[in-house]
Motif scaffolding. Structure first.
Motif, PDB file in Angstrom:
ATOM      1  N   GLU A 171      47.690 -17.179  -9.585  1.00  0.00           N
ATOM      2  CA  GLU A 171      46.949 -17.702  -8.707  1.00  0.00           C
ATOM      3  C   GLU A 171      45.582 -18.348  -9.046  1.00  0.00           C
ATOM      4  O   GLU A 171      44.766 -18.913  -8.373  1.00  0.00           O
ATOM      5  CB  GLU A 171      46.663 -16.702  -7.504  1.00  0.00           C
ATOM      6  CG  GLU A 171      48.057 -16.350  -6.786  1.00  0.00           C
ATOM      7  CD  GLU A 171      47.873 -15.501  -5.641  1.00  0.00           C
ATOM      8  OE1 GLU A 171      48.645 -15.056  -4.884  1.00  0.00           O
ATOM      9  OE2 GLU A 171      46.468 -14.891  -5.614  1.00  0.00           O
ATOM     10  N   ASP A 172      45.140 -17.904 -10.230  1.00  0.00           N
ATOM     11  CA  ASP A 172      43.950 -18.576 -10.894  1.00  0.00           C
ATOM     12  C   ASP A 172      43.967 -19.842 -11.315  1.00  0.00           C
ATOM     13  O   ASP A 172      43.143 -20.471 -11.930  1.00  0.00           O
ATOM     14  CB  ASP A 172      43.352 -17.459 -11.816  1.00  0.00           C
ATOM     15  CG  ASP A 172      42.857 -16.212 -11.293  1.00  0.00           C
ATOM     16  OD1 ASP A 172      43.229 -15.165 -11.855  1.00  0.00           O
ATOM     17  OD2 ASP A 172      42.122 -16.261 -10.304  1.00  0.00           O
ATOM     18  N   THR A 173      45.465 -20.603 -11.566  1.00  0.00           N
ATOM     19  CA  THR A 173      45.501 -21.715 -12.066  1.00  0.00           C
ATOM     20  C   THR A 173      45.104 -22.589 -11.096  1.00  0.00           C
ATOM     21  O   THR A 173      45.024 -22.798  -9.927  1.00  0.00           O
ATOM     22  CB  THR A 173      47.429 -22.125 -11.788  1.00  0.00           C
ATOM     23  OG1 THR A 173      47.937 -21.067 -12.840  1.00  0.00           O
ATOM     24  CG2 THR A 173      47.418 -23.635 -12.266  1.00  0.00           C
ATOM     25  N   GLN A 212      41.673 -28.581 -16.514  1.00  0.00           N
ATOM     26  CA  GLN A 212      42.950 -27.763 -16.042  1.00  0.00           C
ATOM     27  C   GLN A 212      43.330 -26.486 -16.624  1.00  0.00           C
ATOM     28  O   GLN A 212      43.453 -26.614 -17.933  1.00  0.00           O
ATOM     29  CB  GLN A 212      44.089 -28.692 -16.348  1.00  0.00           C
ATOM     30  CG  GLN A 212      45.701 -28.057 -15.381  1.00  0.00           C
ATOM     31  CD  GLN A 212      45.659 -27.922 -14.289  1.00  0.00           C
ATOM     32  OE1 GLN A 212      45.586 -28.738 -13.431  1.00  0.00           O
ATOM     33  NE2 GLN A 212      45.881 -26.619 -13.560  1.00  0.00           N
ATOM     34  N   VAL A 213      43.337 -25.503 -16.138  1.00  0.00           N
ATOM     35  CA  VAL A 213      43.585 -24.192 -16.775  1.00  0.00           C
ATOM     36  C   VAL A 213      44.889 -23.744 -15.953  1.00  0.00           C
ATOM     37  O   VAL A 213      45.072 -23.735 -14.833  1.00  0.00           O
ATOM     38  CB  VAL A 213      42.587 -23.515 -16.560  1.00  0.00           C
ATOM     39  CG1 VAL A 213      42.921 -21.863 -17.060  1.00  0.00           C
ATOM     40  CG2 VAL A 213      41.360 -23.802 -17.212  1.00  0.00           C
ATOM     41  N   ILE A 214      46.018 -23.503 -16.563  1.00  0.00           N
ATOM     42  CA  ILE A 214      47.116 -23.026 -16.401  1.00  0.00           C
ATOM     43  C   ILE A 214      47.182 -21.511 -16.640  1.00  0.00           C
ATOM     44  O   ILE A 214      47.042 -21.188 -17.909  1.00  0.00           O
ATOM     45  CB  ILE A 214      48.398 -23.745 -16.738  1.00  0.00           C
ATOM     46  CG1 ILE A 214      48.057 -25.225 -16.062  1.00  0.00           C
ATOM     47  CG2 ILE A 214      49.840 -23.087 -16.158  1.00  0.00           C
ATOM     48  CD1 ILE A 214      49.104 -26.310 -16.714  1.00  0.00           C
ATOM     49  N   PRO A 238      48.860 -14.335 -17.968  1.00  0.00           N
ATOM     50  CA  PRO A 238      48.400 -13.347 -17.187  1.00  0.00           C
ATOM     51  C   PRO A 238      47.764 -12.080 -17.914  1.00  0.00           C
ATOM     52  O   PRO A 238      48.250 -11.643 -18.693  1.00  0.00           O
ATOM     53  CB  PRO A 238      49.772 -12.793 -16.513  1.00  0.00           C
ATOM     54  CG  PRO A 238      50.440 -14.266 -16.811  1.00  0.00           C
ATOM     55  CD  PRO A 238      50.311 -14.799 -18.041  1.00  0.00           C
ATOM     56  N   SER A 239      47.059 -11.361 -17.090  1.00  0.00           N
ATOM     57  CA  SER A 239      46.230 -10.314 -17.332  1.00  0.00           C
ATOM     58  C   SER A 239      44.959 -10.667 -18.480  1.00  0.00           C
ATOM     59  O   SER A 239      44.213  -9.756 -18.631  1.00  0.00           O
ATOM     60  CB  SER A 239      46.929  -9.372 -18.115  1.00  0.00           C
ATOM     61  OG  SER A 239      47.621  -9.266 -19.245  1.00  0.00           O
TER      62      SER A 239
END
Length: 126
Positions: A90-92, A121-123, A14-15
């Motif tokens: 939320e960008d997953t 896939q990006v988590i 995140p970020s």
């Protein structure tokens, strides 16, 4: 036949900034009037068009993502890239690159793209 292949890290914190590259084969990204987009699909949701770069380098972004999105290209490698900044969970999503031969109008609908990569896939998680 145009073929596309996404590459990039599968896990982003995140970020941070998410960076993906799409390598195109079977055609040049500068050929008139092709357009090249990034599209994503969050888990359990529909496809979301993110932005496009045309054969001439012009770009257009989804208004909802414009402040965080940048699409660029490397014509020497026949690649185009996505950068999405300040990511959150939320960008997953599964991220796809896609191409269209009818790019004069900078197509913004997923159904306008007949050529797709297999998706990556990006988590987003710490």
């Amino acid at each position: 036949q145009v073929q596309l292949q996404e590459s990039g890290p599968g896990l982003v914190k995140p970020s941070q900034t998410l960076s993906l590259t799409c390598t195109v084969s079977g055609g040049s990204i500068t050929t008139s009037y092709y357009a090249w987009s990034w599209i994503r699909q969050p888990p359990g949701k529909g496809l979301e068009w993110m932005g496009v770069i045309a054969y001439d380098g012009s770009t257009y972004y989804s208004p909802s993502l414009k402040s965080r999105t940048s699409i660029s290209r490397d014509t020497s490698k026949n690649q185009f890239s996505l950068q999405l900044s300040s990511v959150t969970p939320e960008d997953t999503a599964v991220y796809y690159c896609a191409g269209s031969r009818d790019g004069l109008g900078l197509p913004r609908q997923t159904y306008e793209y007949p050529y797709w990569g297999q998706g990556t896939q990006v988590i987003v998680s710490s």
